[in-house]
Design a protein around this motif. Structure first.
Motif, short mmCIF file in Angstrom:
data_model
loop_
_atom_site.label_atom_id
_atom_site.label_comp_id
_atom_site.label_asym_id
_atom_site.label_seq_id
_atom_site.Cartn_x
_atom_site.Cartn_y
_atom_site.Cartn_z
N ARG A 292 0.83 -1.20 0.00
CA ARG A 292 0.00 0.00 0.00
C ARG A 292 0.87 1.26 0.00
O ARG A 292 0.35 2.36 0.12
CB ARG A 292 -0.93 0.00 1.22
N ARG B 19 3.27 2.21 2.23
CA ARG B 19 3.49 2.82 3.54
C ARG B 19 4.98 2.93 3.84
O ARG B 19 5.75 2.03 3.53
CB ARG B 19 2.80 2.03 4.62
N THR C 279 1.16 6.44 4.08
CA THR C 279 1.44 6.27 2.66
C THR C 279 2.08 7.55 2.11
O THR C 279 1.94 8.64 2.69
CB THR C 279 0.17 5.97 1.84
#
Length: 159
Positions: A29, A31, A56
C-alpha cells in the motif's frame, strides 16, 4: 639475477548477499517503514522515516508536499520527527560494509538499504539512490577487498 621480494597475497574478499523480502501488505500500500532492524547487521537497518512511518506517500504528500519533494530531490533532507536522510543512510550503510570482515555475509534488508549499499560501494553520487530500482524478493550481491567493491549483475535465476 635481481632479488625479488615475495608479494603478499591479496586480502580475502568480502561477499555480501542482500536479500529483499517480498512486500508485505503495508509496503504494497506504499506505507513508509519504521527502520526495521537487520539481525546480525545493525548498520543495515532500514531507514528511519520519522513522523512519516506507517503512512502512505499520498497521505504525507497531501499534508507536506514540500517535504516529499525535498526528500525525493535533496539527499540531505531528513523526514521530520527523527527521520534519516538518504545521505545519512548511505553513510551508515557504507560504514557497515567497510567494517565487514572477509567471508560471506547474508542479510535480509529493505530495498532502500540495497540502494544505499550499491551507491556507496560503486561510489555513485547520492542522487543516484532514487535511480536504482530494487525488486522485492531478489538478491543483490556485492564483493570487495581493499576498499574496492563490485556489483554482481545478471546472476542466473535459481542461483
Amino acid at each position: 639475477m635481481p632479488e625479488t621480494t615475495p608479494q603478499a597475497p591479496p586480502d580475502p574478499p568480502v561477499r555480501l548477499h542482500l536479500t529483499t523480502p517480498p512486500l508485505d501488505a503495508a509496503a504494497r500500500r506504499g506505507r513508509f517503514g519504521y527502520g526495521a532492524p537487520c539481525p546480525g547487521h545493525p548498520g543495515l537497518a532500514g531507514p528511519a522515516t520519522g513522523d512519516w512511518a506507517g503512512r502512505t506517500l499520498e497521505e504525507v504528500a497531501a499534508e507536506d508536499p514540500r517535504g516529499i519533494r525535498d526528500w525525493l530531490t535533496d539527499p540531505h533532507y531528513a523526514p521530520p520527527g527523527g527521520g534519516e536522510s538518504v545521505a545519512a543512510l548511505i553513510a551508515r550503510t557504507g560504514a557497515h560494509l567497510a567494517a565487514l570482515p572477509p567471508g560471506r555475509h547474508d542479510a535480509v534488508v529493505e530495498q532502500a538499504v540495497v540502494r544505499a549499499a550499491v551507491v556507496w560501494a560503486l561510489e555513485l553520487p547520492e542522487q543516484a539512490f532514487w535511480r536504482l530500482d530494487v525488486r522485492p524478493g531478489t538478491v543483490t550481491a556485492l564483493s570487495g577487498r581493499s576498499g574496492r567493491w563490485n556489483l554482481l549483475v545478471g546472476r542466473p535465476a535459481g542461483e
